[in-house]
Design an enzyme around this catalytic site. Structure first.
Site, PDB file in Angstrom:
ATOM      1  N   GLY A  41      13.085  -3.110   0.025  1.00  0.00           N
ATOM      2  CA  GLY A  41      14.332  -3.308  -0.706  1.00  0.00           C
ATOM      3  C   GLY A  41      14.345  -4.515  -1.627  1.00  0.00           C
ATOM      4  N   ILE A  42      13.191  -4.940  -2.099  1.00  0.00           N
ATOM      5  CA  ILE A  42      13.140  -6.114  -2.987  1.00  0.00           C
ATOM      6  C   ILE A  42      13.217  -5.653  -4.445  1.00  0.00           C
ATOM      7  CG2 ILE A  42      11.636  -7.989  -3.803  1.00  0.00           C
ATOM      8  CD1 ILE A  42      10.669  -8.008  -0.734  1.00  0.00           C
TER       9      ILE A  42
ATOM     10  N   GLN B 269      -5.761  -1.089   3.008  1.00  0.00           N
ATOM     11  CA  GLN B 269      -4.871  -0.770   4.146  1.00  0.00           C
ATOM     12  C   GLN B 269      -5.406   0.443   4.879  1.00  0.00           C
ATOM     13  OE1 GLN B 269      -2.565   2.176   3.914  1.00  0.00           O
ATOM     14  NE2 GLN B 269      -2.213   1.939   6.103  1.00  0.00           N
TER      15      GLN B 269
ATOM     16  N   THR C 100      -1.867  -0.847   9.490  1.00  0.00           N
ATOM     17  CA  THR C 100      -0.460  -0.441   9.590  1.00  0.00           C
ATOM     18  C   THR C 100      -0.219   0.165  10.967  1.00  0.00           C
ATOM     19  OG1 THR C 100      -0.321  -0.082   7.228  1.00  0.00           O
ATOM     20  CG2 THR C 100       1.336   1.028   8.570  1.00  0.00           C
TER      21      THR C 100
ATOM     22  N   SER D  22       7.650  -5.389   8.179  1.00  0.00           N
ATOM     23  CA  SER D  22       7.943  -4.188   7.396  1.00  0.00           C
ATOM     24  C   SER D  22       8.453  -3.087   8.301  1.00  0.00           C
ATOM     25  CB  SER D  22       6.650  -3.710   6.707  1.00  0.00           C
ATOM     26  OG  SER D  22       6.851  -2.475   6.052  1.00  0.00           O
TER      27      SER D  22
ATOM     28  N   PRO E  33       0.835  -1.207   0.000  1.00  0.00           N
ATOM     29  CA  PRO E  33       0.000   0.000   0.000  1.00  0.00           C
ATOM     30  C   PRO E  33       0.868   1.254   0.000  1.00  0.00           C
ATOM     31  CG  PRO E  33       0.056  -0.980   2.198  1.00  0.00           C
ATOM     32  CD  PRO E  33       0.785  -1.919   1.291  1.00  0.00           C
TER      33      PRO E  33
ATOM     34  N   ARG F 294       8.314   0.895  -3.986  1.00  0.00           N
ATOM     35  CA  ARG F 294       8.870   1.913  -4.881  1.00  0.00           C
ATOM     36  C   ARG F 294       9.029   1.450  -6.341  1.00  0.00           C
ATOM     37  NH1 ARG F 294      11.632   2.433   0.030  1.00  0.00           N
ATOM     38  NH2 ARG F 294      11.387   4.456   1.081  1.00  0.00           N
TER      39      ARG F 294
ATOM     40  N   LYS G 275       0.462  -4.994   9.559  1.00  0.00           N
ATOM     41  CA  LYS G 275       1.677  -4.576   8.829  1.00  0.00           C
ATOM     42  C   LYS G 275       2.528  -3.710   9.746  1.00  0.00           C
ATOM     43  CE  LYS G 275       3.090  -2.149   4.589  1.00  0.00           C
ATOM     44  NZ  LYS G 275       3.403  -0.747   4.917  1.00  0.00           N
TER      45      LYS G 275
ATOM     46  N   TYR H   4      -4.875   3.235   7.996  1.00  0.00           N
ATOM     47  CA  TYR H   4      -4.315   3.908   9.165  1.00  0.00           C
ATOM     48  C   TYR H   4      -5.541   4.216  10.019  1.00  0.00           C
ATOM     49  CZ  TYR H   4       0.022   4.886   6.564  1.00  0.00           C
ATOM     50  OH  TYR H   4       1.193   4.788   5.869  1.00  0.00           O
TER      51      TYR H   4
ATOM     52  N   HIS I 182       8.267  -0.059   6.796  1.00  0.00           N
ATOM     53  CA  HIS I 182       7.696   1.016   5.969  1.00  0.00           C
ATOM     54  C   HIS I 182       8.698   1.466   4.892  1.00  0.00           C
ATOM     55  CE1 HIS I 182       3.930   3.494   6.733  1.00  0.00           C
ATOM     56  NE2 HIS I 182       4.385   4.104   5.658  1.00  0.00           N
TER      57      HIS I 182
ATOM     58  N   ASP J 220       8.374  -6.976   3.213  1.00  0.00           N
ATOM     59  CA  ASP J 220       8.676  -5.994   2.171  1.00  0.00           C
ATOM     60  C   ASP J 220       9.913  -5.195   2.547  1.00  0.00           C
ATOM     61  OD1 ASP J 220       8.136  -3.707   3.774  1.00  0.00           O
ATOM     62  OD2 ASP J 220       6.073  -3.563   3.091  1.00  0.00           O
TER      63      ASP J 220
ATOM     64  N   SER K  98      -4.090   2.011  -0.288  1.00  0.00           N
ATOM     65  CA  SER K  98      -3.848   2.791   0.933  1.00  0.00           C
ATOM     66  C   SER K  98      -5.059   3.646   1.266  1.00  0.00           C
ATOM     67  CB  SER K  98      -2.636   3.697   0.722  1.00  0.00           C
ATOM     68  OG  SER K  98      -2.570   4.675   1.749  1.00  0.00           O
TER      69      SER K  98
ATOM     70  N   ARG L   7      10.985   4.272   6.042  1.00  0.00           N
ATOM     71  CA  ARG L   7      10.417   5.629   6.056  1.00  0.00           C
ATOM     72  C   ARG L   7       9.932   6.063   7.428  1.00  0.00           C
ATOM     73  NH1 ARG L   7       8.852   7.108   0.866  1.00  0.00           N
ATOM     74  NH2 ARG L   7       6.877   8.093   1.399  1.00  0.00           N
TER      75      ARG L   7
HETATM   76  C1  LIG Z   1       5.656   6.739  -1.424  1.00  0.00           C
HETATM   77  C2  LIG Z   1       5.301   5.710  -0.392  1.00  0.00           C
HETATM   78  C3  LIG Z   1       4.084   5.811   0.283  1.00  0.00           C
HETATM   79  C4  LIG Z   1       3.746   4.850   1.229  1.00  0.00           C
HETATM   80  N1  LIG Z   1       2.506   4.919   1.832  1.00  0.00           N
HETATM   81  C5  LIG Z   1       2.117   3.924   2.655  1.00  0.00           C
HETATM   82  C6  LIG Z   1       0.784   3.889   3.147  1.00  0.00           C
HETATM   83  O1  LIG Z   1      -0.046   4.730   2.830  1.00  0.00           O
HETATM   84  N2  LIG Z   1       0.458   2.865   3.984  1.00  0.00           N
HETATM   85  C7  LIG Z   1       1.357   1.885   4.355  1.00  0.00           C
HETATM   86  O2  LIG Z   1       1.025   0.987   5.124  1.00  0.00           O
HETATM   87  N3  LIG Z   1       2.621   1.899   3.882  1.00  0.00           N
HETATM   88  C8  LIG Z   1       3.004   2.872   3.029  1.00  0.00           C
HETATM   89  N4  LIG Z   1       4.260   2.833   2.489  1.00  0.00           N
HETATM   90  C9  LIG Z   1       5.170   1.706   2.813  1.00  0.00           C
HETATM   91  C10 LIG Z   1       4.965   0.553   1.808  1.00  0.00           C
HETATM   92  O3  LIG Z   1       3.731  -0.078   2.009  1.00  0.00           O
HETATM   93  C11 LIG Z   1       6.067  -0.526   1.941  1.00  0.00           C
HETATM   94  O4  LIG Z   1       6.151  -0.923   3.270  1.00  0.00           O
HETATM   95  C12 LIG Z   1       7.448  -0.069   1.442  1.00  0.00           C
HETATM   96  O5  LIG Z   1       7.333   0.827   0.358  1.00  0.00           O
HETATM   97  C13 LIG Z   1       8.268  -1.293   1.011  1.00  0.00           C
HETATM   98  O6  LIG Z   1       9.546  -0.929   0.657  1.00  0.00           O
HETATM   99  P1  LIG Z   1      10.078  -0.723  -0.854  1.00  0.00           P
HETATM  100  O7  LIG Z   1       9.516   0.593  -1.290  1.00  0.00           O
HETATM  101  O8  LIG Z   1      11.559  -0.696  -0.677  1.00  0.00           O
HETATM  102  O9  LIG Z   1       9.598  -1.863  -1.693  1.00  0.00           O
HETATM  103  C14 LIG Z   1       4.635   3.798   1.542  1.00  0.00           C
HETATM  104  C15 LIG Z   1       5.846   3.696   0.863  1.00  0.00           C
HETATM  105  C16 LIG Z   1       6.173   4.628  -0.100  1.00  0.00           C
HETATM  106  C17 LIG Z   1       7.483   4.472  -0.845  1.00  0.00           C
END
Ligand SMILES: Cc1cc2nc3c(=O)[nH]c(=O)nc-3n(C[C@H](O)[C@H](O)[C@H](O)COP(=O)(O)O)c2cc1C
Length: 414
Positions: free
Chosen positions: A327-328, A178, A206, A292, A128, A349, A270, A180, A294, A325, A157, A297
């Site tokens: 870095g895949i 997903q 999440t 995860s 998401p 990403r 998550k 929040y 995130h 998830d 999301s 982030r």
């Molecule tokens: C731009 C962006 C927005 C995201 N927004 C959400 C979100 O709204 N809800 C959530 O659970 N995770 C969010 N995530 C985290 C992703 O679900 C996921 O955990 C993460 O991107 C996985 O890593 P990767 O980008 O290296 O594949 C976000 C990630 C990115 C890059």
């Protein structure tokens, strides 16, 4: 709530005038060769729709940067703090080596599998991600459609630009919603019931966004023009309070019980980061645990899912599926995660970059590339089906390094 999410959404309308993209001229030997021109909406957000040729998913970020608006790129590509965790997510895969099982007569590989009853063409789903209006002019639509075209599952999301109902019908593919959990209990209940009514097959809660994180790439761009993003999920109940961005800042296990009871959907938690949390989640009746951080982030300096996966696998003992998830980028990454006990992985990403570069067709290209790479890895490792991928196919890389040092030393002394 995440700092850049909050700021993206509160950013108002000033974007349109100031953002301009310089033409995306791709290098001659670029891995992504089919992006000739980049239609962009008035805020400089790409509106591409085309297939992209991919050599490796690792090339996508640099190519996408050439076509994305600066704030959209900072938002998608950035991590929290020093971005140690974001880098560590990738590095953790390379601490495991793959042991091939040659000469077993495997002439083909089948990447298809099932996750919580949803049949998917390969064990990779789309994570998401909110605010995709900063990545593609059509928000989530390209990513939803691209996932379905590739035969996999999409996670919507709650902070998307389109409503959960609109995204539910944007493709025929399976979807999870997903959430929040909103601060307003009434609105939270409404969203949970709407997700069920809209036909989502699972509900992701999440847990790692109790507080704003320090995503410094975005913070440095304060004042730069921002895309004018709408909010898809607002209360429909007359007099309903809050919105999808007004998140609860004190998540607890009671919220998982609430989400299960109100939605009636299988709940996937998550942001699990340890065996202890996985065990607690099982006590609260979750249907899957999703490891995860995130994508690096939120809490910087937290461990990579690949590092905690073996302990979580041991704690879960096969009772529910595990998803990871972060870095895949490679078929090898998917293979190694499955060998350590994951049932499926999610990518974030890479799909955003596919969307920026080529819309729905670009996203489909991303999934197709990764699926083909996984198929190749399975063939090379001697595993005909996803079920065949087990713990015997991986070893700690250090063990091999130690052996090679010993071998070299003994060769020298001989
Ligand atoms: C731009 C962006 C927005 C995201 N927004 C959400 C979100 O709204 N809800 C959530 O659970 N995770 C969010 N995530 C985290 C992703 O679900 C996921 O955990 C993460 O991107 C996985 O890593 P990767 O980008 O290296 O594949 C976000 C990630 C990115 C890059």
């Amino acid at each position: 709530m995440s700092f850049n999410r909050r700021n993206l959404l509160l950013s108002g309308t000033g974007a349109a005038a100031a953002l301009t993209l310089t033409g995306p001229t791709l290098a001659q030997n670029s891995a992504v060769q089919s992006v000739a021109a980049t239609p962009a909406d008035s805020a400089g957000v790409p509106n591409n729709e085309k297939k992209i040729n991919i050599v490796t998913l690792r090339d996508l970020e640099a190519e996408a940067q050439k076509v994305m608006a600066p704030y959209g790129f900072a938002y998608a590509s950035g991590g929290a703090g020093d971005e140690w965790t974001m880098r560590e997510n990738k590095a953790a895969f390379d601490r495991w080596v793959i042991n091939a099982d040659f000469m077993n007569g495997t002439g083909s590989a089948d990447t298809s599998t099932t996750i919580l009853g949803n049949k998917i063409s390969y064990p990779v789903i789309t994570a998401p991600m909110g605010n995709q209006g900063s990545v593609h002019a059509q928000g989530d639509l390209p990513n939803v459609k691209g996932a379905a075209a590739a035969g996999t599952l999409y996670c919507v999301s709650s902070v998307a630009q389109q409503s959960l109902e609109d995204l539910a019908v944007a493709s025929d593919g399976p979807k999870w919603f997903q959430l929040y959990i909103p601060r307003d209990r009434g609105f939270a209940r409404e969203l949970l019931q709407r997700a069920k009514a809209a036909g989502y097959k699972g509900l992701i809660v999440t847990a790692d966004v109790d507080v704003t994180s320090n995503r410094e790439r975005s913070i440095r761009l304060q004042g730069a023009a921002l895309p004018n993003l709408s909010m898809g999920n607002v209360p429909k109940t007359p007099g309903g309070g809050g919105n999808a961005m007004d998140m609860k800042g004190d998540m607890s296990w009671a919220d998982i019980d609430f989400a299960r009871q109100e939605s009636g959907l299988p709940v996937i938690i998550k942001s699990i980061m340890s065996a202890k949390q996985a065990q607690q989640a099982l006590q609260h009746g979750v249907s899957a645990v999703w490891l995860s951080n995130h994508g690096g982030r939120q809490l910087d300096n937290s461990p990579a899912p690949m590092t905690t996966l073996p302990a979580v696998t041991a704690a879960v003992k096969g009772r529910v599926p595990i998803i990871i998830d972060g870095g895949i980028f490679r078929g090898q990454d998917v293979f190694r995660a499955l060998a350590l006990g994951a049932s499926a992985v999610a990518i974030g990403r890479p799909t955003l970059y596919g969307s920026a570069l080529g819309g729905a067709q670009g996203v489909e290209s991303v999934h197709t590339h990764l699926k083909n790479e996984l198929n190749m890895v399975m063939r090379l490792a001697g595993t005909p089906t996803i079920k065949n991928i087990n713990r015997e196919f991986v070893d700690r890389a250090e063990a091999f390094l130690a052996v090679s040092v010993v071998t070299r030393q003994s060769t020298h002394s001989a």
